[in-house]
Design a protein around this motif. Structure first.
Motif, PDB file in Angstrom:
ATOM      1  N   TYR A 131       0.833  -1.203   0.000  1.00  0.00           N
ATOM      2  CA  TYR A 131       0.000   0.000   0.000  1.00  0.00           C
ATOM      3  C   TYR A 131       0.873   1.261   0.000  1.00  0.00           C
ATOM      4  O   TYR A 131       0.716   2.148  -0.831  1.00  0.00           O
ATOM      5  CB  TYR A 131      -0.949   0.004   1.205  1.00  0.00           C
ATOM      6  N   TYR A 132       1.828   1.305   0.928  1.00  0.00           N
ATOM      7  CA  TYR A 132       2.656   2.513   1.029  1.00  0.00           C
ATOM      8  C   TYR A 132       3.656   2.617  -0.119  1.00  0.00           C
ATOM      9  O   TYR A 132       3.998   3.707  -0.570  1.00  0.00           O
ATOM     10  CB  TYR A 132       3.371   2.562   2.379  1.00  0.00           C
ATOM     11  N   ARG A 190       1.846   3.757  -3.365  1.00  0.00           N
ATOM     12  CA  ARG A 190       0.928   4.872  -3.193  1.00  0.00           C
ATOM     13  C   ARG A 190       1.319   6.097  -4.005  1.00  0.00           C
ATOM     14  O   ARG A 190       0.472   6.821  -4.506  1.00  0.00           O
ATOM     15  CB  ARG A 190       0.860   5.230  -1.715  1.00  0.00           C
ATOM     16  N   ASN A 191       2.625   6.326  -4.124  1.00  0.00           N
ATOM     17  CA  ASN A 191       3.038   7.587  -4.752  1.00  0.00           C
ATOM     18  C   ASN A 191       3.059   7.526  -6.265  1.00  0.00           C
ATOM     19  O   ASN A 191       3.411   8.475  -6.925  1.00  0.00           O
ATOM     20  CB  ASN A 191       4.424   7.978  -4.262  1.00  0.00           C
ATOM     21  N   ASP A 224      -4.377   0.336  -3.422  1.00  0.00           N
ATOM     22  CA  ASP A 224      -5.013   1.207  -2.428  1.00  0.00           C
ATOM     23  C   ASP A 224      -5.823   0.386  -1.432  1.00  0.00           C
ATOM     24  O   ASP A 224      -6.300  -0.694  -1.746  1.00  0.00           O
ATOM     25  CB  ASP A 224      -5.935   2.214  -3.120  1.00  0.00           C
TER      26      ASP A 224
END
Lengths: 367, 748
Positions: free
Chosen positions: B632-633, B636-637, B646
């Motif tokens: 997820y992290y 994310r960008n 997500d």
């Protein structure tokens, strides 16, 4: 890359004995062709200053001056007081490496720093364009060296002058289990804390006082961001322009960076008998950090050297190179992010002084 | 009899469904290509650009070929269970009661997936990707259950899914003799195939009728095994009242999206719960369910998948594989690749209608990924060499027996020669790869429907139901933006021109002196076939007599298409018979030691939990919730508008009670393929430890030859299912229902 070759470092130090010590670094003397000679687009090895977005000659000079050389590797100055960051493997692979062995070492006070006997680093002190590459220069100061560098594709020659420092003290190195997490080599996605901090002292036992260093930024690199790394090779120096992108792998796309969460995922996934197993105290060390922090990332193209600062257009350091990964697209440079470094130093280790020293230098923090 | 997931869907299309693998793709790919125009459906496989010379006999000796005992796979049928093998490998004393229990807990879910009973009160576990359509079907106004997930507070809140049924395999009867006897009575390849099919379907009807006298929920299906060497009547108990109980948010159920399809390590909660009800509206009592293992599996544990693998091609000749590699797959990949590129280009422009295009692009690129994986597998010389070694072994064994030699002596040559005939036709047929399916231009596909519809009416075709069905299918096509239709028409014309040649009379007649670009532009600008409404009007008014610009085009193209299709069909029938002969030979030599190719009917496959070498390192057998957050992290960008990694709100800050070290997904060496989605993964005590939802990228070539070196089945760990029900979704009553069943099981 575990076996950082120390070969060329030795060659440089022996083939180019100190000959001269005149300080000649000015924008005027270096001219635009220095800028041009430094651009190396990862894709085409070509490009224009505008095309790849290198701002100007000052920018290139600063990048050169903030980069230290040590045997087989590079390091990046990150404070005005001689603090530098490199790959942990660069230090552990030194012939002279004895203490602190494989364990965690943190010196949050200057007095705790541990001198790395026998290690010499050098910093560029000047560049001058020369007409005849065969010229020799008389040796003036014992702690100075010089070297002729070819300009990239322009037939020009530059004389680089270096100042050598032999008082280098270890500030931080992670335990080898985190540096070599999973014993993985040439792999990305990656979850390794492969970095170390050291400090350079001058011959008078004083902290190196330098104006040239990379401001610390602990934001994660952005997807599709242009990044730069300045490298001194055998007889040339160049600034490579690269990009933080993703690539096809394993039927999906790689993440642009990995996070600290991944360390605990692999620790639990592979189990207690694996190379990803962490002793309880290291597990809690990781668990105590902000797990969503960026850890490793990979950029297009191979990295020429380990320990090289990976910086953004504002010359703020976002990471250092520590390996090349084999991918479907060939070799890609793998970096340790400054965010990951700080996350470990900050909450679990509480190395206040180091964090403060880095933060003070961080323009980003002060904004 | 079951040719595929949907009645008479032609074999060629079925192949594609198979291609999709067992994965989320299965659903989507079937959707993409499940709209064959008519019964004489296209032979999608044969496309050719540039004749290639591939010798039929590879030099086997250059490889260190290890003829694997399980090259034919491990999809065992329940009427020939591998009792000895299970004892030898796992020390498992699996008696008939064990196999009966394994069989009766398993379900076929709808027309594409597998599932299982996991409580005594009819609770069913399957994949989220198998449940998507059902979830959408019971979504009320103002809801978006795919996005938000669904949890019935009590059983009375469970929502009945229209038209969904699940089937439990009740008994198996061998009907080979009856089918063969009918087939042997006629001459001619096509006739014999037809007679066998008709006979199988006749037996199906007859047995269903008899079974329903006993129990109205029973239903019989005749399954073709070993390419027609064996026919078995499978009696199913069908549960027609199936209700949605729980589904997580799509972001969890499809975490990683199309990108992560066929990938491992993986972090997807691809699960959904349903419940079967009886005719009086009560939850059915299901004593034959699997108990839930709360301890889960460990590395090296023996595990068993019971489910319905769709299709494999492991028992053919080397020349067939090479044809597949050098013609079929290459040109399918090429056709999909062009379409994926065009669709992506349009999607990225974010024009109106991009949603439809985006869905189509997902499906196309998904199929592409699967086909490329298979092609890569076939390009691996070791794979072909292994198949070659297996065929040589058969040849050797054959010639030890005079009677077998006399009967089957020419089979190898016959199969090789047939491939030469296929090659000769391949060039022309290539022009029609994926023609008349829903991934093509809407205008051309509607035109083809229109042409067929008009001709049936003109010829006084009497089956009004069939005519209505064709019309219905045609009307079901979603509209494309005009630009997309135009690029797809242009692409098709280029493909036709390349395959047929510029001087081809049909091509010249189609173009009528115009360039491809201007013809495509003209069609799109003036046709009324751009939307369903216009098409409906035209169907009523008489499509072929209208002045629509697409009429002359399709009038020139369709006869060529149908002729090509008939030729392909004829070759296919001939091949089916030869393959059946070949299978018969194999069967004479080895019996049921080698399991039959997959047939979307119930199989049990054994394996062990274990990681594998990948990407320069080692993939662990398990992943954890920590990895879910890492992804997820980490992604994310990449995109401000959201990524396939997500997480929904409630997962962003999970309760502390959820241990993030809980195993989330796992891999094992079981033999699975498309259709296995939703299958239970069982331990030796027949407790459920996992929920199959995908195969890794390395498993794609298992369609042709089974290997468990790096190929893995991917499942959701039941510990993650329970933990998320308990700590994240607050589904207390489900947790109680599941764990009480498990406790009762253990106390017995």
């Amino acid at each position: 890359m575990k076996n950082c070759s120390i070969l060329w470092g030795l060659i440089v130090f022996t083939l180019f004995p100190s000959v001269q010590a005149r300080q000649i670094t000015t924008a005027a003397s270096t001219s635009d062709s220095l800028l041009m000679s430094h651009i190396w687009d990862f894709q085409a090895n070509a490009g224009t200053a505008e095309g790849v977005g290198l701002p100007d000659t000052d920018w290139v000079e600063n990048a050169l001056l903030g980069t230290l050389q040590l045997p087989g590797c590079a390091a990046a100055l990150v404070s005005a007081n001689g603090l530098a960051v490199t790959s942990a493997a660069c230090l552990r692979s030194l012939d002279t490496w004895i203490r602190p062995g494989d364990t965690l070492f943190v010196a949050d006070e200057l007095s705790q720093e541990h001198r790395l006997e026998g290690l010499k680093v050098r910093q560029l002190s000047g560049i001058k364009k020369i007409e005849n590459p065969g010229d020799t220069f008389p040796n003036v100061e014992p702690d100075m060296q010089s070297q002729i560098h070819k300009g990239r594709g322009h037939g020009s020659y530059w004389k680089y002058s270096w100042r050598v420092y032999d008082d280098v003290r270890l500030v931080f190195i992670p335990p080898i289990e985190l540096e070599n997490f999973g014993d993985e080599d040439s792999v990305y996605p990656r979850y390794a804390m492969d970095f170390a901090l050291f400090r350079v002292y001058d011959k008078n036992d004083q902290l190196l006082d330098t104006e040239s260093y990379f401001a610390w930024n602990d934001r994660p690199p952005r997807y599709r961001e242009r990044l730069y790394a300045t490298v001194f090779s055998k007889d040339e120096s160049f600034t490579r322009v690269t990009i933080l992108d993703r690539f096809d792998y394993n039927g999906t796309v790689s993440p642009s960076f990995t996070t600290m969460y991944g360390i605990l995922d692999l620790h639990h996934s592979h189990g207690a008998m694996s190379s990803w197993a962490l002793p309880a105290e290291l597990k809690s060390l990781i668990a105590g950090s902000d797990l969503s922090t960026a850890l490793n990332f990979s950029v297009a193209g191979e990295c020429a050297e380990m320990g090289v600062a990976i910086i953004d257009i504002d010359m703020e350091i976002l990471g250092i190179s520590f390996d090349n990964a084999h991918t479907q697209e060939g070799l890609r440079c793998v970096g340790m992010s400054t965010a990951g470094i700080l996350s470990l130093l900050r909450s679990p280790l509480n190395a206040k002084n180091i964090v403060e020293e880095l933060a003070e230098q961080s323009r980003w923090q002060n904004r | 009899m079951n040719l595929g997931y949907k009645g008479y869907i032609a074999a060629s299309l079925f192949c594609l469904a198979v291609v999709a693998g067992c994965t989320p793709a299965a659903v989507e790919v079937v959707n993409v290509v499940s709209e064959p125009l008519i019964k004489e459906s296209p032979q999608t496989s044969t496309a050719l650009i540039g004749e290639q010379n591939s010798p039929f006999t590879p030099s086997v000796d250059q490889f260190d070929v290890d003829l694997g005992r399980f090259d034919g796979g491990k999809m065992w049928t329940f009427d020939n269970p591998p009792v000895d093998w299970f004892a030898e490998e796992y020390g498992l004393d699996a008696d008939s009661a064990w196999f009966a229990k394994a069989r009766l807990g398993a379900l076929r879910f709808g027309t594409q997936c597998s599932a299982s009973f996991v409580s005594g009160q009819g609770l069913i576990l399957t994949n989220h990707h198998c449940a998507r359509e059902s979830i959408a079907d019971v979504t009320l106004e103002g809801e978006n259950l795919l996005e938000t997930g669904f949890l019935a507070e009590t059983t009375s809140d469970e929502r009945k899914i229209p038209d969904l049924y699940v089937e439990q395999l009740w008994e198996i009867t061998d009907v080979t003799h009856r089918v063969h006897r009918a087939g042997n009575a006629v001459r001619g390849d096509n006739e014999r195939v037809m007679v066998r099919r008709n006979k199988a379907s006749e037996i199906e009807d007859e047995m269903t009728l008899a079974a329903k006298m006993r129990d109205s929920t029973l239903q019989v299906e005749v399954v073709e095994l070993y390419s027609g060497e064996r026919y078995a009547a499978y009696t199913y108990r069908r549960y027609e009242d199936v209700r949605l109980v729980m589904a997580p948010e799509k972001q969890l159920g499809y975490f990683g999206g199309e990108k992560d399809n066929f990938t491992f390590p993986r972090y997807t909660l691809d699960m959904a719960f349903f419940r079967a009800y009886d005719q009086s509206g009560n939850p059915v009592e299901t004593p034959n369910h699997y108990a839930w293992s709360t301890n889960g599996a460990a590395v090296d544990d023996a595990v068993f998948v019971v489910g319905n693998p769709g299709s494999t091609s492991r028992l053919g000749s080397v020349s067939q594989l090479m044809f597949e590699r050098d013609y079929t797959l290459i040109h399918q990949v090429e056709a999909l690749d062009h379409r994926a590129e065009l669709l992506r280009f349009y999607r990225d422009m974010e024009e109106p209608g991009a949603d439809v295009v985006n869905n189509m692009w997902f499906s196309v690129s998904n199929s592409l990924k699967a086909l490329e994986g298979q092609l890569d597998g076939l390009r691996n010389d070791t794979l072909i060499a292994r198949r070659s070694a297996a065929v040589n072994q058969i040849r050797e064994d054959l010639f030890k027996s005079d009677s077998l030699s006399a009967r089957y002596g020419t089979i190898f040559q016959d199969l090789d020669e047939l491939q030469l005939s296929k090659r000769a036709e391949a060039n022309r047929l290539s022009a029609f790869t994926f023609f008349g399916t829903s991934i093509g231009s809407r205008i051309l596909t509607r035109a083809l429907y229109g042409y067929y519809y008009a001709n049936l009416q003109r010829r006084g075709y009497v089956d009004q139901d069939a005519i209505d069905e064709i019309r219905e299918d045609a009307m079901a096509l979603e509209d494309f933006p005009a630009e997309v239709d135009q690029i797809l028409i242009t692409l098709r014309f280029h493909e036709l021109q390349e395959a047929l040649g510029e001087q081809d009379p049909t091509m010249r007649s189609i173009l009528g002196g115009l360039t491809i670009d201007s013809l495509a532009a003209r069609i799109v600008a003036t046709t009324v076939l751009r939307d369903s409404a216009g098409f409906a009007t035209l169907l009523d008014e008489g499509f072929l007599n209208s002045n629509d610009p697409v009429v002359p085009v399709i009038s020139a193209l369709a006869p060529l298409y149908f002729t090509a299709q008939r030729q392909a069909e004829s070759l296919k029938n001939r091949e089916d018979l030869l393959v059946a002969e070949f299978a018969s030979l194999r069967f004479a030599l080895y019996g049921t030691n080698v399991p039959p190719d997959a047939s979307f009917s119930l199989r049990i496959s054994d394996g062990r939990v274990g990681g594998y070498v990948y990407n320069g390192t080692y993939a662990p057998a398990f992943t954890t919730f920590y990895g879910l957050y890492d992804h997820y992290y980490a992604y994310r960008n990449m995109n401000t508008t959201g990524t396939p990694w997500d997480l929904p709100e409630r997962w962003l800050d999970p309760p502390n009670s959820l241990p993030l070290s809980t195993p989330l997904n796992m891999v094992s060496t079981n033999d699975i393929t498309g259709g296995n989605s939703g299958s239970p993964l069982l331990n030796r005590d027949l407790e459920i430890v996992g929920l199959i939802f995908d195969g890794n990228i390395e498993s794609l070539s298992n369609v042709y030859i089974f290997s468990d070196q790096t190929a893995r089945a991917v499942s959701v760990d039941t510990r993650a299912i329970l933990a998320s029900l308990q700590h994240v979704y607050g589904a207390e009553y489900l947790v109680t229902e599941i764990t009480e069943s498990a406790e009762r099981h253990r106390s017995h």
